[in-house]
Design a protein around this motif. Sequence first.
Motif, PDB file in Angstrom:
ATOM      1  N   SER A  66     -42.571  -6.576  -0.838  1.00  0.00           N
ATOM      2  CA  SER A  66     -43.313  -5.946  -2.182  1.00  0.00           C
ATOM      3  C   SER A  66     -42.823  -6.883  -2.876  1.00  0.00           C
ATOM      4  O   SER A  66     -42.271  -7.622  -3.184  1.00  0.00           O
ATOM      5  CB  SER A  66     -41.661  -4.973  -1.847  1.00  0.00           C
ATOM      6  OG  SER A  66     -41.265  -4.315  -1.143  1.00  0.00           O
ATOM      7  N   ASP A  67     -43.540  -6.125  -4.302  1.00  0.00           N
ATOM      8  CA  ASP A  67     -43.592  -6.615  -5.483  1.00  0.00           C
ATOM      9  C   ASP A  67     -42.271  -7.887  -6.159  1.00  0.00           C
ATOM     10  O   ASP A  67     -42.168  -9.078  -6.199  1.00  0.00           O
ATOM     11  CB  ASP A  67     -44.060  -6.060  -6.789  1.00  0.00           C
ATOM     12  CG  ASP A  67     -45.082  -5.400  -6.362  1.00  0.00           C
ATOM     13  OD1 ASP A  67     -45.761  -5.851  -5.561  1.00  0.00           O
ATOM     14  OD2 ASP A  67     -45.671  -4.421  -7.353  1.00  0.00           O
ATOM     15  N   ASP A  68     -40.691  -7.220  -6.131  1.00  0.00           N
ATOM     16  CA  ASP A  68     -39.900  -7.843  -6.519  1.00  0.00           C
ATOM     17  C   ASP A  68     -39.342  -8.897  -5.486  1.00  0.00           C
ATOM     18  O   ASP A  68     -38.172  -9.300  -5.572  1.00  0.00           O
ATOM     19  CB  ASP A  68     -38.770  -6.437  -6.917  1.00  0.00           C
ATOM     20  CG  ASP A  68     -38.851  -5.298  -5.644  1.00  0.00           C
ATOM     21  OD1 ASP A  68     -39.414  -5.600  -4.608  1.00  0.00           O
ATOM     22  OD2 ASP A  68     -37.813  -4.592  -6.042  1.00  0.00           O
ATOM     23  N   ALA A  69     -39.991  -8.910  -4.628  1.00  0.00           N
ATOM     24  CA  ALA A  69     -39.423  -9.939  -3.167  1.00  0.00           C
ATOM     25  C   ALA A  69     -40.646 -10.937  -3.227  1.00  0.00           C
ATOM     26  O   ALA A  69     -40.535 -12.256  -2.822  1.00  0.00           O
ATOM     27  CB  ALA A  69     -38.694  -9.847  -2.065  1.00  0.00           C
ATOM     28  N   VAL A  70     -41.549 -10.640  -3.385  1.00  0.00           N
ATOM     29  CA  VAL A  70     -42.732 -12.154  -3.995  1.00  0.00           C
ATOM     30  C   VAL A  70     -42.058 -13.766  -4.511  1.00  0.00           C
ATOM     31  O   VAL A  70     -42.257 -14.362  -3.468  1.00  0.00           O
ATOM     32  CB  VAL A  70     -44.166 -12.056  -5.064  1.00  0.00           C
ATOM     33  CG1 VAL A  70     -44.857 -12.584  -5.501  1.00  0.00           C
ATOM     34  CG2 VAL A  70     -44.971 -10.140  -3.760  1.00  0.00           C
ATOM     35  N   CYS A  91     -48.055  -8.134  -9.968  1.00  0.00           N
ATOM     36  CA  CYS A  91     -47.349  -9.435 -10.505  1.00  0.00           C
ATOM     37  C   CYS A  91     -48.245 -10.429 -10.884  1.00  0.00           C
ATOM     38  O   CYS A  91     -49.478  -9.892 -10.490  1.00  0.00           O
ATOM     39  CB  CYS A  91     -46.792  -9.896  -8.566  1.00  0.00           C
ATOM     40  SG  CYS A  91     -45.723  -9.323  -7.964  1.00  0.00           S
ATOM     41  N   SER A  92     -47.973 -11.769 -11.358  1.00  0.00           N
ATOM     42  CA  SER A  92     -49.019 -12.915 -12.044  1.00  0.00           C
ATOM     43  C   SER A  92     -48.548 -14.177 -11.490  1.00  0.00           C
ATOM     44  O   SER A  92     -47.966 -13.967 -10.087  1.00  0.00           O
ATOM     45  CB  SER A  92     -48.200 -13.178 -13.510  1.00  0.00           C
ATOM     46  OG  SER A  92     -46.959 -14.214 -13.141  1.00  0.00           O
TER      47      SER A  92
ATOM     48  N   ALA B 210     -47.543  11.282  -0.458  1.00  0.00           N
ATOM     49  CA  ALA B 210     -48.828  10.335  -0.990  1.00  0.00           C
ATOM     50  C   ALA B 210     -49.272   9.615  -2.121  1.00  0.00           C
ATOM     51  O   ALA B 210     -49.464   8.708  -2.073  1.00  0.00           O
ATOM     52  CB  ALA B 210     -50.758  10.988  -0.898  1.00  0.00           C
ATOM     53  N   GLN B 211     -47.978  10.256  -2.948  1.00  0.00           N
ATOM     54  CA  GLN B 211     -47.974   9.846  -4.406  1.00  0.00           C
ATOM     55  C   GLN B 211     -47.572   8.016  -4.816  1.00  0.00           C
ATOM     56  O   GLN B 211     -46.124   7.915  -3.278  1.00  0.00           O
ATOM     57  CB  GLN B 211     -46.776  10.586  -5.179  1.00  0.00           C
ATOM     58  CG  GLN B 211     -46.831  10.156  -6.662  1.00  0.00           C
ATOM     59  CD  GLN B 211     -47.600  10.247  -7.665  1.00  0.00           C
ATOM     60  OE1 GLN B 211     -48.576  11.396  -7.330  1.00  0.00           O
ATOM     61  NE2 GLN B 211     -48.721   9.558  -7.955  1.00  0.00           N
ATOM     62  N   THR B 212     -47.644   7.574  -5.091  1.00  0.00           N
ATOM     63  CA  THR B 212     -47.159   6.020  -4.870  1.00  0.00           C
ATOM     64  C   THR B 212     -47.304   5.860  -6.489  1.00  0.00           C
ATOM     65  O   THR B 212     -47.341   6.679  -7.555  1.00  0.00           O
ATOM     66  CB  THR B 212     -47.966   5.377  -4.468  1.00  0.00           C
ATOM     67  OG1 THR B 212     -49.576   5.052  -4.929  1.00  0.00           O
ATOM     68  CG2 THR B 212     -48.296   4.873  -3.313  1.00  0.00           C
ATOM     69  N   GLY B 213     -47.034   4.312  -7.392  1.00  0.00           N
ATOM     70  CA  GLY B 213     -46.936   3.496  -8.251  1.00  0.00           C
ATOM     71  C   GLY B 213     -45.627   3.498  -9.005  1.00  0.00           C
ATOM     72  O   GLY B 213     -44.511   4.226  -8.741  1.00  0.00           O
ATOM     73  N   PRO B 214     -45.655   2.828 -10.479  1.00  0.00           N
ATOM     74  CA  PRO B 214     -44.530   3.040 -10.952  1.00  0.00           C
ATOM     75  C   PRO B 214     -43.707   3.847 -11.368  1.00  0.00           C
ATOM     76  O   PRO B 214     -42.744   4.184 -11.466  1.00  0.00           O
ATOM     77  CB  PRO B 214     -44.645   2.303 -12.550  1.00  0.00           C
ATOM     78  CG  PRO B 214     -46.283   2.622 -12.218  1.00  0.00           C
ATOM     79  CD  PRO B 214     -46.531   2.940 -11.198  1.00  0.00           C
TER      80      PRO B 214
END
Lengths: 254, 254
Positions: A66-70, A91-92, B210-214
Amino acid sequence: MISIVILGTGNVAKHLYDAFSATNQVKILQVVGRSKEKLAVYSKLSEVSMDYGNIKEADVYLIAVSDDAVNEVSQKLADKKGLVVHTSGSCSLDDLSPIQRKGVFYPLQSFTKNKKVDFKEIPICVEAAQKDDEIVLKQLAHLISEKVFNISSEQRKTIHLAAVFVNNFTNHLYQIGSEICDENKIPFELLHPLIKETANKISVLNPHEAQTGPARRGDKITINNHLRLLENKTHKEIYSLLSNSIKKDYEQKL
Amino acid sequence: MISIVILGTGNVAKHLYDAFSATNQVKILQVVGRSKEKLAVYSKLSEVSMDYGNIKEADVYLIAVSDDAVNEVSQKLADKKGLVVHTSGSCSLDDLSPIQRKGVFYPLQSFTKNKKVDFKEIPICVEAAQKDDEIVLKQLAHLISEKVFNISSEQRKTIHLAAVFVNNFTNHLYQIGSEICDENKIPFELLHPLIKETANKISVLNPHEAQTGPARRGDKITINNHLRLLENKTHKEIYSLLSNSIKKDYEQKL
Ligand SMILES: NC(=O)c1ccc[n+]([C@@H]2O[C@H](COP(=O)([O-])OP(=O)(O)OC[C@H]3O[C@@H](n4cnc5c(N)ncnc54)[C@H](OP(=O)(O)O)[C@@H]3O)[C@@H](O)[C@H]2O)c1
Ligand SMILES: NC(=O)c1ccc[n+]([C@@H]2O[C@H](COP(=O)([O-])OP(=O)(O)OC[C@H]3O[C@@H](n4cnc5c(N)ncnc54)[C@H](OP(=O)(O)O)[C@@H]3O)[C@@H](O)[C@H]2O)c1
């Protein structure tokens, strides 16, 4: 032969695992995860580990968490000589802060558990802090996909934003369509072929040419009828805002 | 053998002509249109005419002209014994006012010139003023499609409204995605596989699943970054409104 370790056992980890396993130029040395059950899927063909302090030496580390665990997971790889990459669109490169040889390996697709995808067609966006590493990532990407692109962190932000429109927001319009059908006892399946054709059309027409419908034609009568039919306040607002946006696009071109 | 006359030479006329020609249970007696050039396409295999006062006797008349010309063309068929139908999603049965034996034969798809479609998969919505005629239309529809539905004028209005969301508005989101890419010199083609997969997903997951995203994740940081990145005022508004609408859908379920 490129040796890799995959960190994470989610959607992307599984799809990349399967894609690389199908080539004979990659050796997946280890899959590292937090859940015994999820690791079981990999244990027949690969070594697995739940110990983030005991990660093997490899050419490339793929962080697919997950992005916040990268960032957190990248800390465990700070002393590795191999190239460390994440698979995230948002993520950058800097999110891998403790790492020297770092990069990004972002498959531009929306993966679903248990739904196979044709990796050959999936664009893979690669970026690396060092030129040599970029070459390694491109080689790796070309083993599974025909579409490999150098994309900077800055560009990836833009792509991610555009993806929110064409993927997340589009899916929400499907959701609204399905609610309208439900309320009127019409099976949403009736609209499936239309949804698929709308998407497939982008191969032959750009969206500006492909636009149709009451807003495109400036058909006020139909627009007003539709607004009257809509009961949900938010759906009304969305209908108005998108219709006005379409109208504006075509008025400008007159 | 069912005999038909097609009125109109546009997109739908051509696709229906091709689909019926491929069966051997329909005889296309005549194609009637306003343009000599457009009729030329049909003249090799069928009789064609530009004279709306000289239309042949047939079992079924398919009026495939622009919505606002449906009524006008139907006037020319007032004295015919055959069944007269239009192919429109938005016109009602009453738009064929002068006709006794009237109906609707609405193929629920978005057609593109020169782009073949698989008619077998296209839902055909039929309606008729008389029960016997409904049976004829269902027979006719089943010759080209496996998906035939009885749909009333009232239901068709709802379907058309839902179609505006999943087809017209979705295409507009593709347009916005392509503008965001253009402004940042990213080829829009990069997003094509994502667009197609988003649409194909509806076969395995309903849009709510199916919905994902911020917005789905309630990820305020990414949402604010995206709003900052967007320069176009209307795009910002659309981003906010759709994100809030998604958030609301998932908050309700908590
Ligand atoms: N899904 C897509 O379509 C897609 C497409 C392109 C790129 N990506 C990117 O790929 C990455 C992975 O996404 P995904 O869809 O595969 O996610 P996912 O299916 O939700 O899986 C997330 C994985 O991260 C692990 N994880 C979460 N927090 C962790 C932590 N603190 N320490 C260690 N492991 C942790 C999870 O472990 P547990 O199972 O133990 O919780 C799980 O294995 C993300 O960066 C995402 O942005 C996703
Ligand atoms: N396009 C779709 O994807 C689709 C899908 C389902 C249903 N429909 C419905 O099918 C019908 C036809 O749509 P289309 O897409 O085929 O339209 P189109 O490609 O724009 O063709 C319209 C046809 O109507 C003719 N026409 C226009 N005004 C006329 C008039 N006053 N008198 C006689 N003929 C006239 C045109 O003749 P000229 O060429 O001489 O102008 C042309 O042949 C409409 O009711 C539409 O709602 C369309």
